[in-house]
Motif scaffolding. Structure first.
Motif, PDB file in Angstrom:
ATOM      1  N   LEU A  40       0.902  -1.404   0.005  1.00  0.00           N
ATOM      2  CA  LEU A  40      -0.067   0.134   0.051  1.00  0.00           C
ATOM      3  C   LEU A  40       1.155   0.983   0.291  1.00  0.00           C
ATOM      4  O   LEU A  40       0.985   2.032  -0.638  1.00  0.00           O
ATOM      5  N   ASN A  41       1.619   1.344   0.671  1.00  0.00           N
ATOM      6  CA  ASN A  41       2.934   2.364   0.738  1.00  0.00           C
ATOM      7  C   ASN A  41       2.748   2.602  -0.411  1.00  0.00           C
ATOM      8  O   ASN A  41       3.402   3.749  -1.283  1.00  0.00           O
ATOM      9  N   GLU A  42       4.004   1.785  -1.017  1.00  0.00           N
ATOM     10  CA  GLU A  42       4.962   1.936  -2.604  1.00  0.00           C
ATOM     11  C   GLU A  42       3.388   2.837  -3.309  1.00  0.00           C
ATOM     12  O   GLU A  42       3.952   3.406  -4.567  1.00  0.00           O
ATOM     13  N   ILE A  43       2.218   2.213  -3.590  1.00  0.00           N
ATOM     14  CA  ILE A  43       1.317   1.926  -4.284  1.00  0.00           C
ATOM     15  C   ILE A  43       0.881   3.427  -4.140  1.00  0.00           C
ATOM     16  O   ILE A  43       0.879   4.300  -5.463  1.00  0.00           O
ATOM     17  N   GLU A  44       1.103   3.974  -2.821  1.00  0.00           N
ATOM     18  CA  GLU A  44       0.049   5.612  -3.297  1.00  0.00           C
ATOM     19  C   GLU A  44       1.462   6.657  -3.234  1.00  0.00           C
ATOM     20  O   GLU A  44       0.981   7.414  -3.909  1.00  0.00           O
ATOM     21  N   SER A  45       2.208   6.519  -3.097  1.00  0.00           N
ATOM     22  CA  SER A  45       3.872   6.490  -3.255  1.00  0.00           C
ATOM     23  C   SER A  45       3.235   7.892  -4.197  1.00  0.00           C
ATOM     24  O   SER A  45       3.730   8.912  -5.004  1.00  0.00           O
ATOM     25  N   LYS A  49      -2.458   8.850  -5.414  1.00  0.00           N
ATOM     26  CA  LYS A  49      -3.820   8.417  -4.760  1.00  0.00           C
ATOM     27  C   LYS A  49      -4.051   7.245  -2.976  1.00  0.00           C
ATOM     28  O   LYS A  49      -2.969   7.518  -3.005  1.00  0.00           O
ATOM     29  N   ARG A  50      -4.803   7.605  -2.668  1.00  0.00           N
ATOM     30  CA  ARG A  50      -4.698   7.556  -0.922  1.00  0.00           C
ATOM     31  C   ARG A  50      -6.395   6.175  -1.474  1.00  0.00           C
ATOM     32  O   ARG A  50      -7.785   6.726  -1.401  1.00  0.00           O
ATOM     33  N   TRP A  51      -5.869   5.362  -0.116  1.00  0.00           N
ATOM     34  CA  TRP A  51      -7.016   3.705  -0.337  1.00  0.00           C
ATOM     35  C   TRP A  51      -7.476   4.119   1.325  1.00  0.00           C
ATOM     36  O   TRP A  51      -6.020   4.078   1.915  1.00  0.00           O
ATOM     37  N   ASP A  52      -8.656   4.240   1.263  1.00  0.00           N
ATOM     38  CA  ASP A  52      -9.193   3.707   2.697  1.00  0.00           C
ATOM     39  C   ASP A  52      -8.530   1.804   3.542  1.00  0.00           C
ATOM     40  O   ASP A  52      -9.623   1.402   3.535  1.00  0.00           O
ATOM     41  N   VAL A  53      -7.391   2.054   3.220  1.00  0.00           N
ATOM     42  CA  VAL A  53      -6.574   0.467   3.719  1.00  0.00           C
ATOM     43  C   VAL A  53      -6.946   0.501   5.409  1.00  0.00           C
ATOM     44  O   VAL A  53      -6.213   0.897   5.729  1.00  0.00           O
ATOM     45  N   PRO A  54      -8.040  -0.691   6.097  1.00  0.00           N
ATOM     46  CA  PRO A  54      -7.670  -0.364   7.758  1.00  0.00           C
ATOM     47  C   PRO A  54      -6.707  -1.170   8.047  1.00  0.00           C
ATOM     48  O   PRO A  54      -5.547  -2.157   6.755  1.00  0.00           O
ATOM     49  N   SER A  55      -6.104  -1.136   8.717  1.00  0.00           N
ATOM     50  CA  SER A  55      -4.911  -1.988   9.697  1.00  0.00           C
ATOM     51  C   SER A  55      -4.902  -3.159   9.711  1.00  0.00           C
ATOM     52  O   SER A  55      -6.385  -4.094   9.562  1.00  0.00           O
ATOM     53  N   LEU A  59      -8.978  -5.420  10.184  1.00  0.00           N
ATOM     54  CA  LEU A  59      -9.532  -5.852   8.742  1.00  0.00           C
ATOM     55  C   LEU A  59      -9.477  -7.196  10.093  1.00  0.00           C
ATOM     56  O   LEU A  59     -11.142  -8.278   8.918  1.00  0.00           O
ATOM     57  N   ARG A  60      -9.405  -8.103  10.660  1.00  0.00           N
ATOM     58  CA  ARG A  60      -9.154  -9.022  10.914  1.00  0.00           C
ATOM     59  C   ARG A  60     -10.981  -9.082  11.005  1.00  0.00           C
ATOM     60  O   ARG A  60     -11.886  -9.779  11.697  1.00  0.00           O
ATOM     61  N   THR A  61     -11.015  -8.067  11.886  1.00  0.00           N
ATOM     62  CA  THR A  61     -12.900  -7.908  12.910  1.00  0.00           C
ATOM     63  C   THR A  61     -13.402  -7.794  12.375  1.00  0.00           C
ATOM     64  O   THR A  61     -14.959  -8.079  12.418  1.00  0.00           O
ATOM     65  N   LEU A  62     -13.413  -6.077  10.883  1.00  0.00           N
ATOM     66  CA  LEU A  62     -13.987  -6.422   9.644  1.00  0.00           C
ATOM     67  C   LEU A  62     -14.608  -7.426   9.484  1.00  0.00           C
ATOM     68  O   LEU A  62     -16.178  -8.151   8.765  1.00  0.00           O
ATOM     69  N   VAL A  63     -13.800  -8.636   8.907  1.00  0.00           N
ATOM     70  CA  VAL A  63     -13.745  -9.617   8.301  1.00  0.00           C
ATOM     71  C   VAL A  63     -14.850 -10.691   9.109  1.00  0.00           C
ATOM     72  O   VAL A  63     -15.710 -11.123   8.665  1.00  0.00           O
ATOM     73  N   LYS A  64     -14.333 -11.101  10.476  1.00  0.00           N
ATOM     74  CA  LYS A  64     -14.877 -11.545  11.362  1.00  0.00           C
ATOM     75  C   LYS A  64     -16.479 -11.507  11.118  1.00  0.00           C
ATOM     76  O   LYS A  64     -17.800 -12.475  10.939  1.00  0.00           O
ATOM     77  N   THR A  65     -16.634 -10.291  11.468  1.00  0.00           N
ATOM     78  CA  THR A  65     -18.251  -9.840  11.472  1.00  0.00           C
ATOM     79  C   THR A  65     -19.077  -9.322  10.212  1.00  0.00           C
ATOM     80  O   THR A  65     -20.497  -9.433  10.827  1.00  0.00           O
ATOM     81  N   SER A  66     -18.379  -9.770   9.114  1.00  0.00           N
ATOM     82  CA  SER A  66     -19.470  -9.344   7.957  1.00  0.00           C
ATOM     83  C   SER A  66     -19.640 -10.356   7.213  1.00  0.00           C
ATOM     84  O   SER A  66     -20.228  -9.843   6.584  1.00  0.00           O
ATOM     85  N   TYR A  79     -10.071  -0.442  -3.387  1.00  0.00           N
ATOM     86  CA  TYR A  79      -8.097  -0.833  -3.879  1.00  0.00           C
ATOM     87  C   TYR A  79      -8.570  -1.831  -4.865  1.00  0.00           C
ATOM     88  O   TYR A  79      -7.405  -2.183  -5.250  1.00  0.00           O
ATOM     89  N   LEU A  80      -8.473  -3.360  -4.608  1.00  0.00           N
ATOM     90  CA  LEU A  80      -9.307  -4.339  -5.128  1.00  0.00           C
ATOM     91  C   LEU A  80      -9.225  -3.921  -6.625  1.00  0.00           C
ATOM     92  O   LEU A  80      -8.533  -4.609  -7.337  1.00  0.00           O
ATOM     93  N   VAL A  81      -9.710  -3.796  -6.819  1.00  0.00           N
ATOM     94  CA  VAL A  81     -10.151  -2.769  -8.065  1.00  0.00           C
ATOM     95  C   VAL A  81      -8.948  -2.712  -9.080  1.00  0.00           C
ATOM     96  O   VAL A  81      -8.855  -2.603 -10.160  1.00  0.00           O
ATOM     97  N   TYR A  82      -8.077  -1.426  -7.916  1.00  0.00           N
ATOM     98  CA  TYR A  82      -7.029  -0.954  -8.848  1.00  0.00           C
ATOM     99  C   TYR A  82      -5.800  -1.718  -8.889  1.00  0.00           C
ATOM    100  O   TYR A  82      -4.846  -2.031 -10.012  1.00  0.00           O
ATOM    101  N   LEU A  83      -5.978  -2.510  -7.850  1.00  0.00           N
ATOM    102  CA  LEU A  83      -4.386  -4.080  -8.059  1.00  0.00           C
ATOM    103  C   LEU A  83      -5.021  -4.674  -9.115  1.00  0.00           C
ATOM    104  O   LEU A  83      -4.022  -4.285 -10.131  1.00  0.00           O
ATOM    105  N   ARG A  84      -6.010  -4.988  -9.446  1.00  0.00           N
ATOM    106  CA  ARG A  84      -6.901  -5.735 -10.733  1.00  0.00           C
ATOM    107  C   ARG A  84      -6.475  -5.458 -11.291  1.00  0.00           C
ATOM    108  O   ARG A  84      -5.560  -5.664 -12.910  1.00  0.00           O
ATOM    109  N   GLN A  85      -6.427  -4.060 -11.983  1.00  0.00           N
ATOM    110  CA  GLN A  85      -6.760  -3.323 -13.626  1.00  0.00           C
ATOM    111  C   GLN A  85      -5.381  -3.259 -13.425  1.00  0.00           C
ATOM    112  O   GLN A  85      -4.637  -2.806 -14.793  1.00  0.00           O
ATOM    113  N   TYR A  86      -4.066  -2.561 -12.992  1.00  0.00           N
ATOM    114  CA  TYR A  86      -2.550  -2.357 -12.594  1.00  0.00           C
ATOM    115  C   TYR A  86      -1.976  -3.552 -12.855  1.00  0.00           C
ATOM    116  O   TYR A  86      -0.792  -4.195 -12.420  1.00  0.00           O
TER     117      TYR A  86
END
Length: 238
Positions: A40-45, A49-55, A59-66, A79-86
């Motif tokens: 993430l840091n390298e890609i943003e630099s 662009k800036r991506w709202d990616v949780p720590s 992420l562990r809590t978000l995925v487990k509860t959702s 962010y995942l779409v951006y990665l896929r496109q590149y």
């Protein structure tokens, strides 16, 4: 009931994601998200662009509860779409709402075989979808996200294929082919249109008349040069 399309340069190739083609390792959603966040840091630099990616703990809590057996949840979707496109290995299988864009992707490279293919996919032809926990399923991820401009130029949508593990209570990415092999006419309907590759230049020439080319779909200097190479070497009229 929207129809989505995908072009492939070899009619014999299966429908597989770039993650499947890169590694045989089986990823669950959380493991993939954590690894996707590493650069993430390298890609943003570099991208600015800036991506709202949780720590990772978030992420562990978000995925487990959702997550639940009938629904795969993908945080950080833009962010995942951006990665896929590149070109980052991705569980997202890319489709387009345009059959013409799909035809371009089937024909833009020099033929890999004697036949290319355009696939047409409808998630729920009857308007509803039946799911069974523990069985492979396909989830459609829509076009509405804030990401790179080429996503919109290509009229892109994405699907993910997952299988719920009852023992570990998580979704694992799996092959789309597993779903299509077991599907019926009521859901996940796939039609394969096979095109002889000797029509390639005729197709590219006609699509060019509609301004569908590498530059309009990717919008980079490299794509412009590739478009010019095709125009002046492959499509030049004698």
């Amino acid at each position: 009931n929207r129809i989505l399309f995908r072009g492939q340069a070899n009619a014999a190739w299966p429908l597989s994601t770039t993650l499947e083609r890169r590694t045989p390792e089986k990823y669950d959603v959380l493991k993939y998200l954590i690894e996707a966040a590493y650069p993430l840091n390298e890609i943003e630099s570099v991208s600015g662009k800036r991506w709202d990616v949780p720590s990772t703990p978030e992420l562990r809590t978000l995925v487990k509860t959702s997550q639940d057996p009938m629904r795969v949840f993908l945080p950080c979707y833009p962010y995942l779409v951006y990665l896929r496109q590149y070109g980052f290995p991705s569980p997202l299988l890319d489709w387009t709402a345009s059959p013409y864009v799909a035809a371009y992707f089937a024909c833009c490279e020099r033929p890999a075989s004697e036949e290319v293919a355009v696939f047409a996919y409808v998630e729920a032809p009857s308007g509803g979808k039946a799911l069974e926990a523990g069985k492979p399923m396909i989830s459609l991820q829509g076009p509405y996200t804030t990401t790179d401009a080429r996503h919109f130029a290509q009229k892109a949508c994405y699907t993910v294929a997952t299988e719920w593990s009852r023992e570990r209570e998580r979704h694992y990415f799996c092959s789309h082919e597993h779903v299509f092999d077991a599907s019926n006419d009521d859901q996940d309907l796939l039609v394969k249109i096979v095109i002889p590759s000797h029509y390639r230049l005729d197709i590219l020439r006609e699509l060019g008349d509609y301004n569908i080319n590498h530059f309009t779909l990717f919008q980079t200097p490299e794509a412009l040069v590739q478009t010019m190479a095709v125009r002046y070497f492959d499509l030049r009229e004698e």
